[in-house]
Design a protein around this motif. Structure first.
Motif, mmCIF file in Angstrom:
data_model
loop_
_atom_site.group_PDB
_atom_site.id
_atom_site.type_symbol
_atom_site.label_atom_id
_atom_site.label_comp_id
_atom_site.label_asym_id
_atom_site.label_seq_id
_atom_site.Cartn_x
_atom_site.Cartn_y
_atom_site.Cartn_z
ATOM 1 N N SER A 205 -2.170 -6.250 -5.557
ATOM 2 C CA SER A 205 -3.243 -5.487 -6.196
ATOM 3 C C SER A 205 -4.112 -4.784 -5.164
ATOM 4 O O SER A 205 -4.470 -3.609 -5.332
ATOM 5 N N LYS B 152 -2.175 -1.839 -3.709
ATOM 6 C CA LYS B 152 -2.151 -0.700 -4.630
ATOM 7 C C LYS B 152 -3.507 0.001 -4.688
ATOM 8 O O LYS B 152 -3.587 1.212 -4.861
ATOM 9 N N LEU B 153 -4.570 -0.790 -4.532
ATOM 10 C CA LEU B 153 -5.907 -0.184 -4.496
ATOM 11 C C LEU B 153 -6.044 0.725 -3.284
ATOM 12 O O LEU B 153 -6.567 1.845 -3.392
ATOM 13 N N SER C 193 -4.233 3.895 -3.997
ATOM 14 C CA SER C 193 -4.966 4.762 -4.913
ATOM 15 C C SER C 193 -6.132 5.473 -4.230
ATOM 16 O O SER C 193 -6.552 6.559 -4.657
ATOM 17 N N SER D 126 0.807 -1.226 0.000
ATOM 18 C CA SER D 126 0.000 0.000 0.000
ATOM 19 C C SER D 126 0.838 1.272 0.000
ATOM 20 O O SER D 126 0.335 2.356 -0.329
#
Length: 209
Positions: free
Chosen positions: A199, A202-203, A206, A26
Motif C-alpha cells: 500500500s 502504491k502511494l 500515485s 512503487s
C-alpha cells in the motif's frame, strides 16, 4: 528517485525486506542502502555544518547524505533494540542535523515513510515515532509508516530456550529446544505487513516519485 535505507545490523532481516517491499511495489526508480557494516558516527556538535549545510565528520554517512539530497522520497527503516531505535539508525538520523541551518532545510518537501521492526507493538510505534519526528524536523512530508513483526535475538543467540531474561522463555517458559512452531513469523508469513508495504509503495507511485 526513491531512496530506501535499512538501519538494521542484519543485511537481509525483516527491516530490510519490509523496506525493499515498499520500493518494489512503487514501480518507480529506487536505490536501496543497508547500513549493516557501515561506520556511521553520531553528531559531535561541532556546528561547522552551519556554514554550508554539509557535515564535516568523515565516515560512511557522507555518501548516504548525498543520496538523501538527490532523492524525491526516503523510506527509512530501523529495528527496535532495547525498547528504542537501534544506535545505527539513530546515528544516521542524528547526522541530518547538518541539513537544517539558516532556513535552508535541505530535505524540505521530500516524501518520507517510516518502517519499524519490533517484537512488540509498543516498540514498533516508538521507533516509527522517532523516525517520523526526524523527518518532520527536516520539513519532509511524512505520508505513512509500516510496522513489521520483528525477530527477537533471543531466538538465535543459542541460549534463548532456557534464559529467563529472554523473550522466548517469557512467552513459552523454559524449552528443551526452540522448534519451528515457536519461531516468530518470517517476513513472508506476515500478510498484514506485506499488504501495508504494498500500500505504501502504491502511494509513492500515485505521488509520482
Amino acid at each position: 528517485m526513491i531512496l530506501g535505507i535499512s538501519a538494521s545490523g542484519r543485511k537481509d532481516g525483516i527491516t530490510s525486506k519490509t523496506v525493499k517491499a515498499i520500493l518494489e511495489a512503487s514501480n518507480s526508480e529506487y536505490e536501496y542502502i543497508s547500513l549493516s557494516g557501515k561506520r556511521i558516527n553520531g553528531c559531535i556538535g561541532c556546528t561547522l555544518c552551519a556554514a554550508d549545510n554539509q557535515c564535516k565528520v568523515k565516515d560512511d554517512w557522507n555518501e548516504i547524505a548525498e543520496k538523501m539530497l538527490m532523492a524525491d522520497a526516503i523510506v527509512f527503516g530501523a529495528p527496535n533494540y532495547g525498547g528504542t531505535i537501534n544506535a545505527l539508525g539513530h546515528a544516521c538520523l542524528e547526522r541530518t542535523f547538518c541539513f537544517r541551518h539558516r532556513e535552508a532545510f535541505s530535505l524540505s518537501g521530500k516524501i518520507g515513510i517510516a518502517v519499524s521492526a519490533s517484537y512488540s507493538e509498543q516498540g514498533a510505534g516508538l521507533v516509527n515515532m522517532i523516525i517520523k519526528k526526524s523527518m518532520m524536523v527536516n520539513k519532509m512530508s511524512v505520508v505513512g509508516d509500516v510496522s513489521a513483526h520483528g525477530y527477537s535475538q533471543c531466538y538465535t543467540c543459542g541460549f534463548g530456550h532456557k534464559c529467563s531474561a529472554g523473550n522466548v522463555v517469557k512467552k513459552y517458559g523454559p524449552l528443551d529446544k526452540i522448534e519451528k512452531k515457536h519461531l516468530p513469523p518470517s517476513f513472508e508469513e506476515q500478510e498484514d505487513t506485506i499488504l501495508k508495504a504494498n500500500s505504501m509503495g502504491k502511494l509513492l507511485e500515485s505521488l509520482g516519485v
